[in-house]
Design a protein around this motif. Structure first.
Motif, PDB file in Angstrom:
ATOM      1  N   HIS A  66      33.931  33.596  41.822  1.00 18.63           N
ATOM      2  CA  HIS A  66      34.471  34.952  41.964  1.00 18.63           C
ATOM      3  C   HIS A  66      34.306  35.436  43.408  1.00 18.63           C
ATOM      4  O   HIS A  66      35.216  36.027  43.993  1.00 18.63           O
ATOM      5  N   ALA A  91      41.263  41.797  41.471  1.00 21.74           N
ATOM      6  CA  ALA A  91      41.096  42.031  40.038  1.00 21.74           C
ATOM      7  C   ALA A  91      41.816  40.962  39.224  1.00 21.74           C
ATOM      8  O   ALA A  91      41.289  40.483  38.199  1.00 21.74           O
ATOM      9  N   SER A  92      43.011  40.580  39.674  1.00 24.24           N
ATOM     10  CA  SER A  92      43.769  39.540  38.959  1.00 24.24           C
ATOM     11  C   SER A  92      43.030  38.207  38.988  1.00 24.24           C
ATOM     12  O   SER A  92      42.923  37.509  37.962  1.00 24.24           O
ATOM     13  N   CYS A  95      40.064  38.395  36.688  1.00 22.08           N
ATOM     14  CA  CYS A  95      40.460  38.314  35.273  1.00 22.08           C
ATOM     15  C   CYS A  95      40.706  36.869  34.855  1.00 22.08           C
ATOM     16  O   CYS A  95      40.271  36.428  33.775  1.00 22.08           O
ATOM     17  N   THR A  98      37.298  34.984  35.003  1.00 27.75           N
ATOM     18  CA  THR A  98      36.431  35.453  33.917  1.00 27.75           C
ATOM     19  C   THR A  98      36.931  34.953  32.565  1.00 27.75           C
ATOM     20  O   THR A  98      36.141  34.512  31.712  1.00 27.75           O
ATOM     21  N   GLY A  99      38.251  35.003  32.379  1.00 25.80           N
ATOM     22  CA  GLY A  99      38.820  34.516  31.123  1.00 25.80           C
ATOM     23  C   GLY A  99      38.502  33.055  30.878  1.00 25.80           C
ATOM     24  O   GLY A  99      38.138  32.653  29.762  1.00 25.80           O
ATOM     25  N   TYR A 128      35.768  40.108  25.359  1.00 27.98           N
ATOM     26  CA  TYR A 128      36.831  40.197  26.375  1.00 27.98           C
ATOM     27  C   TYR A 128      36.986  41.629  26.889  1.00 27.98           C
ATOM     28  O   TYR A 128      37.216  41.839  28.094  1.00 27.98           O
ATOM     29  N   GLU A 131      34.142  42.271  29.270  1.00 26.72           N
ATOM     30  CA  GLU A 131      34.355  41.530  30.518  1.00 26.72           C
ATOM     31  C   GLU A 131      35.441  42.191  31.364  1.00 26.72           C
ATOM     32  O   GLU A 131      35.358  42.204  32.597  1.00 26.72           O
ATOM     33  N   PHE A 132      36.461  42.755  30.702  1.00 24.64           N
ATOM     34  CA  PHE A 132      37.517  43.440  31.448  1.00 24.64           C
ATOM     35  C   PHE A 132      36.953  44.658  32.187  1.00 24.64           C
ATOM     36  O   PHE A 132      37.272  44.893  33.358  1.00 24.64           O
ATOM     37  N   VAL A 135      34.964  43.426  35.068  1.00 24.96           N
ATOM     38  CA  VAL A 135      35.836  42.976  36.159  1.00 24.96           C
ATOM     39  C   VAL A 135      36.297  44.156  36.996  1.00 24.96           C
ATOM     40  O   VAL A 135      36.301  44.095  38.238  1.00 24.96           O
ATOM     41  N   LEU A 136      36.690  45.239  36.344  1.00 28.26           N
ATOM     42  CA  LEU A 136      37.128  46.431  37.078  1.00 28.26           C
ATOM     43  C   LEU A 136      35.994  46.993  37.934  1.00 28.26           C
ATOM     44  O   LEU A 136      36.195  47.365  39.097  1.00 28.26           O
ATOM     45  N   THR A 139      35.359  44.632  40.855  1.00 29.20           N
ATOM     46  CA  THR A 139      36.413  44.786  41.867  1.00 29.20           C
ATOM     47  C   THR A 139      36.146  46.018  42.725  1.00 29.20           C
ATOM     48  O   THR A 139      36.278  45.966  43.951  1.00 29.20           O
TER      49      THR A 139
END
Length: 356
Positions: A66, A91-92, A95, A98-99, A128, A131-132, A135-136, A139
């Motif tokens: 990351h 962020a993309s 994602c 992380t996915g 998920y 994790e989203f 992630v935000l 970021t």
């Protein structure tokens, strides 16, 4: 062994050189541990400790790529104007990474059931979603960290540029505003007043322009090429009045290049350098050429005419030019001696850097 040590050191720097990781671990690891392991995670202190260590290890393995991705995107889109694009791409990338990692870890936990984990695919939605959100937040932390670092860099560069500008101004004033230069200028002016009063008036005007520019221009890190050319014509007028036909200046600048930028006094330093280190004879003039060429370059060239008593070079002027371009974080000028000519290639900036 050396390769393993290097990789370990790189991972250490990637993690603990990032304050984001320190903010991430205390709340992220226990929460994601519970989501992945379930109630058995809190069933005993041993399970809590082992589960935390296991998920912490997984988090470290996931965090390093990351961090690589974020640094790569920041290098590709470094400007403040690209903040939204940089944040979206970061962020993309997070994602996607992380996915991949969460899916792999979930498959491992569901298949091998460490610590009697009760994770199943129906619970993955919560994993998920968490994790989203993470992630935000990550970021945002990266963008804040990048902005703070960039701001500090800009502040340091501004101070360094200001110092270089003051040094350049001082060096120019030492070279020009000294008794010897004043004596020569006033001596020339005195002769003109008696024999050619009209030329004397023009000489005074050009001399005023030269001193005004020398004293004021270093308030700015950059100036337009057209402004610098106007100054160099006034400066040349003083030199030409003194040396007559022993000195010639040819300027050939494309109109489209006149609005591009250059560090102030760069041309003055080069013209001064040419006059200082070369003989000036009417039979064999010192020719200085300033012309713009393709690829946003300005070429400054003079023929080399050996003096009977060579002047020892301190290279202060050329080093000053290098320092200004280095602080601007742009392509560096080049200096070359070839076929009896000294040639300098100066990059022209098409726009002012953002830290200006």
């Amino acid at each position: 062994m050396l390769q393993v040590t290097s990789i370990g050191r790189f991972i250490w720097l990637s993690l603990f050189g990032r304050w984001m990781f320190a903010l991430l671990v205390p709340w992220f690891v226990p929460t994601i541990s519970y989501l992945l392991i379930g109630d058995p995670y809190l069933a005993s202190f041993q399970n809590f400790l082992l589960g935390t260590l296991m998920i912490l290890t997984m988090t470290i393995l996931a965090f390093v790529p990351h961090d690589w991705a974020a640094q790569y995107i920041a290098r590709r889109y470094p400007s403040f104007h690209s903040s939204l694009k940089r944040a979206f791409l970061t962020a993309s990338a997070f994602c996607v990474l992380t996915g991949v990692y969460v899916t792999a870890y979930a498959f491992f936990i569901i298949h091998f059931r460490p610590l009697n984990a009760d994770l199943d695919f129906s619970k993955m939605v919560n994993v998920y979603l968490f994790e989203f959100v993470a992630v935000l937040m990550l970021t945002c932390l990266y963008e804040v960290n990048y902005s703070l670092t960039k701001w500090k860099e800009i502040k340091v560069n501004k101070e360094a540029m200001k110092k270089a500008g003051m040094q350049g101004q001082l060096q120019s004033l030492k070279s020009q505003v000294n008794p010897h230069f004043l004596f020569n200028s006033l001596n020339t002016l005195s002769a003109l007043i008696t024999d050619e009063p009209d030329r004397a008036e023009q000489f005074v005007d050009e001399m005023a322009r030269v001193y005004r520019y020398l004293l004021q221009t270093n308030q700015h890190e950059l100036t337009t090429l057209s402004t610098e050319i106007r100054f160099i014509r006034s400066y040349y007028h003083l030199l030409r009045t003194r040396y007559d036909t022993g000195l010639e200046l040819v300027i050939d600048i494309q109109e489209a290049d006149m609005d591009k930028f250059i560090p102030p006094l760069t041309l003055q330093l080069l013209v001064e350098n040419a006059v200082k280190h070369n003989a000036i004879l009417e039979k064999k003039p010192l020719l200085i050429e300033i012309c713009s060429i393709e690829n946003n370059l300005l070429k400054v060239r003079n023929n080399m005419l050996e003096k009977s008593t060579p002047v020892v070079s301190t290279k202060l002027g050329l080093n000053n030019i290098r320092a200004k371009y280095e602080l601007l974080s742009v392509d560096m000028p080049t200096f070359e001696i070839e076929n009896g000519h000294f040639t300098v290639m100066l990059p022209l900036l098409t726009e002012k850097p953002e830290n200006k």
